[in-house]
Design a protein around this motif. Structure first.
Motif, mmCIF file in Angstrom:
data_model
loop_
_atom_site.group_PDB
_atom_site.id
_atom_site.type_symbol
_atom_site.label_atom_id
_atom_site.label_comp_id
_atom_site.label_asym_id
_atom_site.label_seq_id
_atom_site.Cartn_x
_atom_site.Cartn_y
_atom_site.Cartn_z
ATOM 1 N N TYR A 25 0.865 -1.129 0.006
ATOM 2 C CA TYR A 25 0.454 -0.417 -0.478
ATOM 3 C C TYR A 25 1.357 1.965 0.017
ATOM 4 O O TYR A 25 1.884 1.037 0.812
ATOM 5 N N TRP A 26 0.419 2.141 -1.073
ATOM 6 C CA TRP A 26 1.532 3.816 -0.858
ATOM 7 C C TRP A 26 0.844 4.658 -0.261
ATOM 8 O O TRP A 26 -0.637 4.899 -0.473
ATOM 9 N N THR A 27 1.069 4.862 0.613
ATOM 10 C CA THR A 27 0.205 6.481 0.895
ATOM 11 C C THR A 27 1.184 7.795 0.563
ATOM 12 O O THR A 27 2.021 7.738 0.683
ATOM 13 N N ARG A 28 0.955 8.777 -0.295
ATOM 14 C CA ARG A 28 1.344 10.317 -0.538
ATOM 15 C C ARG A 28 1.437 10.528 0.882
ATOM 16 O O ARG A 28 0.551 10.488 1.379
ATOM 17 N N VAL A 29 2.539 10.694 1.145
ATOM 18 C CA VAL A 29 2.725 11.911 2.264
ATOM 19 C C VAL A 29 3.391 13.193 1.768
ATOM 20 O O VAL A 29 3.887 14.276 3.162
ATOM 21 N N GLY A 30 4.315 13.423 0.776
ATOM 22 C CA GLY A 30 4.507 15.289 0.789
ATOM 23 C C GLY A 30 4.775 14.848 -0.528
ATOM 24 O O GLY A 30 5.284 14.833 -1.964
ATOM 25 N N VAL A 31 5.697 16.028 -0.957
ATOM 26 C CA VAL A 31 6.391 16.196 -2.312
ATOM 27 C C VAL A 31 8.204 16.894 -2.142
ATOM 28 O O VAL A 31 7.982 16.937 -1.152
ATOM 29 N N ALA A 32 8.411 16.352 -2.861
ATOM 30 C CA ALA A 32 9.836 17.106 -3.225
ATOM 31 C C ALA A 32 10.016 18.261 -4.551
ATOM 32 O O ALA A 32 9.773 17.652 -5.117
ATOM 33 N N PHE A 33 10.865 18.983 -4.542
ATOM 34 C CA PHE A 33 11.527 20.249 -5.209
ATOM 35 C C PHE A 33 12.889 20.092 -5.354
ATOM 36 O O PHE A 33 13.373 20.019 -4.287
ATOM 37 N N ALA A 34 13.119 20.543 -6.000
ATOM 38 C CA ALA A 34 14.668 20.790 -6.773
ATOM 39 C C ALA A 34 15.033 21.828 -5.164
ATOM 40 O O ALA A 34 14.601 23.037 -5.391
ATOM 41 N N HIS A 35 16.588 21.879 -5.228
ATOM 42 C CA HIS A 35 17.085 22.755 -3.833
ATOM 43 C C HIS A 35 17.154 24.019 -5.121
ATOM 44 O O HIS A 35 17.641 23.806 -5.429
ATOM 45 N N ASN A 36 16.677 25.129 -4.604
ATOM 46 C CA ASN A 36 17.376 25.812 -5.146
ATOM 47 C C ASN A 36 18.791 26.529 -5.435
ATOM 48 O O ASN A 36 19.361 27.059 -4.572
ATOM 49 N N GLY A 37 19.127 27.132 -6.479
ATOM 50 C CA GLY A 37 20.432 26.318 -7.146
ATOM 51 C C GLY A 37 21.700 25.736 -6.310
ATOM 52 O O GLY A 37 23.212 25.996 -6.714
ATOM 53 N N LYS A 38 21.049 24.682 -6.042
ATOM 54 C CA LYS A 38 22.170 24.023 -5.457
ATOM 55 C C LYS A 38 21.828 22.684 -5.682
ATOM 56 O O LYS A 38 20.540 22.168 -5.981
ATOM 57 N N SER A 39 22.704 20.936 -5.591
ATOM 58 C CA SER A 39 22.042 20.328 -5.909
ATOM 59 C C SER A 39 21.036 19.742 -4.642
ATOM 60 O O SER A 39 21.844 19.535 -3.416
ATOM 61 N N GLY A 40 20.516 18.560 -5.263
ATOM 62 C CA GLY A 40 19.862 18.048 -3.384
ATOM 63 C C GLY A 40 18.497 18.670 -3.611
ATOM 64 O O GLY A 40 17.498 18.935 -4.822
ATOM 65 N N LEU A 41 17.709 17.799 -3.089
ATOM 66 C CA LEU A 41 15.963 18.480 -2.701
ATOM 67 C C LEU A 41 15.613 18.939 -1.638
ATOM 68 O O LEU A 41 16.186 18.631 -1.149
ATOM 69 N N ASN A 42 14.515 20.155 -1.899
ATOM 70 C CA ASN A 42 13.416 19.437 -0.399
ATOM 71 C C ASN A 42 12.286 19.615 -0.312
ATOM 72 O O ASN A 42 11.538 18.686 -1.294
ATOM 73 N N ILE A 43 12.222 18.604 0.664
ATOM 74 C CA ILE A 43 10.802 17.434 0.679
ATOM 75 C C ILE A 43 9.758 18.040 2.218
ATOM 76 O O ILE A 43 10.528 18.994 3.060
ATOM 77 N N MET A 44 8.627 18.244 1.256
ATOM 78 C CA MET A 44 7.660 18.996 2.325
ATOM 79 C C MET A 44 6.781 17.781 2.407
ATOM 80 O O MET A 44 5.990 17.291 1.774
ATOM 81 N N LEU A 45 6.739 17.573 3.570
ATOM 82 C CA LEU A 45 5.286 16.127 4.386
ATOM 83 C C LEU A 45 4.470 17.460 4.358
ATOM 84 O O LEU A 45 4.395 18.722 4.769
#
Length: 73
Positions: A25-45
């Motif tokens: 079972y898959w439950t969506r708990v948030g989204v992820a965006f590219a980090h501004n200007g650098k490699s990486g992600l911002n995850i918003m739960l």
């Protein structure tokens, strides 16, 4: 507002049924965006939920047909 590049899910496996099959079972708990200007992600739960276990990042689908608690065999 920017579009998320990933949807964030938590997965949970069911107990085996009479045939021994296990559903995930898959439950969506948030989204992820590219980090501004650098490699990486911002995850918003999603606020107010408790999350534990494995987080899975999947690219959003065009059909947006993924809903919470979707079972896959």
């Amino acid at each position: 507002m920017r579009k998320p590049i990933y949807h964030v899910f938590v997965t949970h496996e069911s107990q085996p049924d009479a045939q021994g099959e296990i559903n995930t079972y898959w439950t969506r708990v948030g989204v992820a965006f590219a980090h501004n200007g650098k490699s990486g992600l911002n995850i918003m739960l999603t606020p107010g939920i408790a999350v534990s276990g494995k987080l899975v990042l999947l690219e959003p689908r065009e059909d947006s047909g993924i809903s919470q608690d979707t079972a896959s065999a």
